[in-house]
Design an enzyme around this catalytic site. Structure first.
Site, PDB file in Angstrom:
ATOM      1  N   SER A  56      48.912  40.522  47.803  1.00  0.00           N
ATOM      2  CA  SER A  56      48.497  40.210  48.484  1.00  0.00           C
ATOM      3  C   SER A  56      49.577  39.142  48.982  1.00  0.00           C
ATOM      4  O   SER A  56      50.593  38.478  49.170  1.00  0.00           O
ATOM      5  CB  SER A  56      47.141  38.693  48.558  1.00  0.00           C
ATOM      6  OG  SER A  56      47.327  38.104  47.857  1.00  0.00           O
ATOM      7  N   ASP A  93      49.202  44.497  48.276  1.00  0.00           N
ATOM      8  CA  ASP A  93      47.044  44.641  48.534  1.00  0.00           C
ATOM      9  C   ASP A  93      47.104  43.989  50.359  1.00  0.00           C
ATOM     10  O   ASP A  93      47.518  43.025  49.780  1.00  0.00           O
ATOM     11  CB  ASP A  93      46.632  44.042  47.376  1.00  0.00           C
ATOM     12  CG  ASP A  93      45.741  44.367  46.687  1.00  0.00           C
ATOM     13  OD1 ASP A  93      44.933  44.909  47.228  1.00  0.00           O
ATOM     14  OD2 ASP A  93      44.731  43.065  46.340  1.00  0.00           O
ATOM     15  N   HIS A  94      46.525  45.107  50.718  1.00  0.00           N
ATOM     16  CA  HIS A  94      45.425  44.656  52.051  1.00  0.00           C
ATOM     17  C   HIS A  94      46.710  43.784  53.225  1.00  0.00           C
ATOM     18  O   HIS A  94      46.559  42.901  53.587  1.00  0.00           O
ATOM     19  CB  HIS A  94      44.409  43.444  51.952  1.00  0.00           C
ATOM     20  CG  HIS A  94      43.402  43.959  50.775  1.00  0.00           C
ATOM     21  ND1 HIS A  94      42.012  44.578  51.703  1.00  0.00           N
ATOM     22  CD2 HIS A  94      43.278  43.557  49.437  1.00  0.00           C
ATOM     23  CE1 HIS A  94      41.069  44.957  50.155  1.00  0.00           C
ATOM     24  NE2 HIS A  94      41.893  44.310  49.586  1.00  0.00           N
ATOM     25  N   HIS A 223      38.870  49.496  45.612  1.00  0.00           N
ATOM     26  CA  HIS A 223      38.073  47.833  45.272  1.00  0.00           C
ATOM     27  C   HIS A 223      37.337  46.938  44.533  1.00  0.00           C
ATOM     28  O   HIS A 223      36.244  47.632  44.309  1.00  0.00           O
ATOM     29  CB  HIS A 223      39.229  47.543  46.828  1.00  0.00           C
ATOM     30  CG  HIS A 223      40.568  47.777  46.929  1.00  0.00           C
ATOM     31  ND1 HIS A 223      41.328  46.552  47.942  1.00  0.00           N
ATOM     32  CD2 HIS A 223      40.825  49.405  47.675  1.00  0.00           C
ATOM     33  CE1 HIS A 223      42.419  47.194  48.287  1.00  0.00           C
ATOM     34  NE2 HIS A 223      42.799  48.592  47.958  1.00  0.00           N
ATOM     35  N   ASN A 266      41.645  48.494  41.297  1.00  0.00           N
ATOM     36  CA  ASN A 266      42.042  46.446  41.894  1.00  0.00           C
ATOM     37  C   ASN A 266      40.989  45.807  40.576  1.00  0.00           C
ATOM     38  O   ASN A 266      39.740  45.747  41.403  1.00  0.00           O
ATOM     39  CB  ASN A 266      41.590  46.250  43.810  1.00  0.00           C
ATOM     40  CG  ASN A 266      42.634  47.160  43.558  1.00  0.00           C
ATOM     41  OD1 ASN A 266      43.590  48.047  43.306  1.00  0.00           O
ATOM     42  ND2 ASN A 266      43.144  47.037  45.133  1.00  0.00           N
ATOM     43  N   ILE A 267      41.830  45.006  40.679  1.00  0.00           N
ATOM     44  CA  ILE A 267      41.261  43.714  39.652  1.00  0.00           C
ATOM     45  C   ILE A 267      41.343  42.468  40.213  1.00  0.00           C
ATOM     46  O   ILE A 267      42.910  42.798  39.232  1.00  0.00           O
ATOM     47  CB  ILE A 267      41.193  43.818  38.214  1.00  0.00           C
ATOM     48  CG1 ILE A 267      39.946  45.782  37.613  1.00  0.00           C
ATOM     49  CG2 ILE A 267      40.459  43.139  37.340  1.00  0.00           C
ATOM     50  CD1 ILE A 267      40.407  45.957  36.255  1.00  0.00           C
TER      51      ILE A 267
HETATM   52  P1  13P Z   1      37.801  42.028  42.690  1.00  0.00           P
HETATM   53  O1  13P Z   1      37.808  40.614  43.549  1.00  0.00           O
HETATM   54  O2  13P Z   1      36.719  42.598  42.772  1.00  0.00           O
HETATM   55  O3  13P Z   1      38.652  41.433  41.749  1.00  0.00           O
HETATM   56  O4  13P Z   1      39.151  42.718  43.624  1.00  0.00           O
HETATM   57  C1  13P Z   1      39.434  42.813  43.959  1.00  0.00           C
HETATM   58  C2  13P Z   1      40.955  43.886  45.131  1.00  0.00           C
HETATM   59  O5  13P Z   1      40.637  44.269  45.485  1.00  0.00           O
HETATM   60  C3  13P Z   1      41.858  43.227  45.663  1.00  0.00           C
HETATM   61  O6  13P Z   1      42.088  44.360  46.322  1.00  0.00           O
HETATM   62  O1  G3H Z   2      41.608  41.463  47.557  1.00  0.00           O
HETATM   63  C1  G3H Z   2      41.876  40.450  47.906  1.00  0.00           C
HETATM   64  C2  G3H Z   2      42.245  40.017  46.465  1.00  0.00           C
HETATM   65  O2  G3H Z   2      41.449  39.618  45.191  1.00  0.00           O
HETATM   66  C3  G3H Z   2      43.462  39.155  46.861  1.00  0.00           C
HETATM   67  O3  G3H Z   2      43.081  37.911  46.923  1.00  0.00           O
HETATM   68  O4  G3H Z   2      43.710  37.430  49.639  1.00  0.00           O
HETATM   69  O5  G3H Z   2      43.149  35.626  47.504  1.00  0.00           O
HETATM   70  O6  G3H Z   2      45.025  37.208  46.935  1.00  0.00           O
HETATM   71  P1  G3H Z   2      43.303  37.038  48.406  1.00  0.00           P
HETATM   72 ZN    ZN Z   3      40.744  44.554  47.984  1.00  0.00          ZN
END
Ligand code: 13P
Ligand code: G3H
Ligand code: ZN
Length: 321
Positions: A56, A93-94, A223, A266-267
């Site tokens: 992320s 991610d995101h 997600h 996603n986990i």
């Molecule tokens: P969780 O918070 O359910 O683990 O989801 C993670 C996620 O979507 C990361 O992009």
């Molecule tokens: O979807 C979000 C992920 O769990 C990443 O979390 O932004 O705290 O790293 P973070």
């Molecule tokens: Zn996510």
């Protein structure tokens, strides 16, 4: 500037094709530090599962983006050293801007998400398309998002879900050119996904199936798919923490989604939960411990066990390679 192929990563195209044809989902596990990364690699090698290493924007900031990227390169070599031959992708991610997606592509990521779900529809298409056009020059695959998940994302926080509208997906995918689509069907980020003590509302499989009808064979991403195992919630609470009311997505719902057109799950939160539970327990039981290896090591081991279990029993990604 380095291309992901030189490092040994793969993009998600073939991964998703195989997952789609065989009714399973690729695990996308987040990492921020060495122990999480080690656990992910060990678990996926041992269970012969393909994997998406997920980073992320917050992780890049926490660990330093350059260090994280070289850790990921190290993970490819470590995987081989462990005797593995599994497909590994390195994924943003995101991503919240064209610039962050470009920065990752230039650093060797094989896949990026541009999350424009908080933007108006046309703006989301516009920026996703810009990312796709840059990414495709390097054969990097792009995940987009349509619909808003409840809970906290890095740059967006929403009290309620705005489910993905199936009538929008064909237009969105065709015009943006994305390779996969994250949708909102009732999952949410974090450890508090549903109201404690109340029945968990089932995921909206009707929406998922409608999307599948409109986009046959197109990879869908879920997600917010941590299951928040209650044994670890209990452990946290028993050893001085407070996660009362934490609850996640039931595993059977994820298994059902993985057998449909959901190709990536996603986990992140579950990994955080396990690590925290084990560390709390060890520190509470052995107050004299001050060598971080004495608590990070067992936390890593427990995380590895959980990920193997997920690959085997929830995502169905084990024994594929
Ligand atoms: P969780 O918070 O359910 O683990 O989801 C993670 C996620 O979507 C990361 O992009
Ligand atoms: O979807 C979000 C992920 O769990 C990443 O979390 O932004 O705290 O790293 P973070
Ligand atoms: Zn996510």
């Amino acid at each position: 500037m380095v291309n992901f192929k030189e490092i040994g990563f793969v993009n998600t195209r073939e991964m998703f094709k195989h997952a789609m044809e065989n009714g399973y989902a690729i695990p996308a596990y987040n990492f921020n530090n060495m122990e999480q990364l080690q656990a992910i690699v060990m678990a996926c090698v041992e269970s012969h599962s393909p994997v998406i290493l997920q980073v992320s924007k917050g992780a890049r900031k926490y660990a330093n983006q350059t260090l994280l990227r070289f850790m990921a390169e190290g993970a490819v070599e470590y995987m081989k050293e462990l005797g593995g031959n599994i497909p590994m992708a390195l994924h943003l991610d995101h991503g919240d801007s064209f610039e962050v997606a470009k920065s990752c592509i230039d650093m060797g990521f094989s896949s990026v998400m541009y999350d424009g779900s908080h933007h108006p529809y046309e703006e989301n298409i516009k920026i996703t398309k810009q990312v796709v056009e840059y990414a495709k020059q390097f054969d990097v695959t792009v995940e987009a998002e349509l619909g808003v998940l409840a809970g906290i994302e890095e740059h967006v926080s929403s009290e309620v879900s705005h489910y993905t509208k199936p009538e929008e997906v064909e237009d969105f995918v065709n015009r943006s050119g994305c390779d996969s689509l994250a949708i909102s069907i009732g999952t949410s980020h974090g450890a508090f996904k549903f109201k404690p003590g109340k029945p968990i509302p089932p995921l909206r499989f009707d929406i998922l199936e409608e999307i599948q009808k409109r986009l046959p064979g197109f990879p869908i991403v879920l997600h917010g798919s941590s299951s928040v195992p209650q044994e670890y919630v209990k452990m946290v609470n028993e050893y001085g923490g407070n996660l009362a009311g934490a609850v996640g997505v039931p595993e059977d719902q994820l298994r059902k989604a993985a057998a449909l057109n959901v190709c990536k799950i996603n986990i992140d939160s579950d990994g955080r939960l396990v690590i925290t539970a084990v560390i709390r327990k060890i520190l509470a039981q052995t107050p004299g411990v001050f060598d971080p290896r004495k608590y990070l090591g067992p936390a890593r081991e427990e995380l590895k066990k959980l990920l193997i279990y997920k690959n085997k029993e929830v995502l169905g990604s084990a024994d594929r390679y």
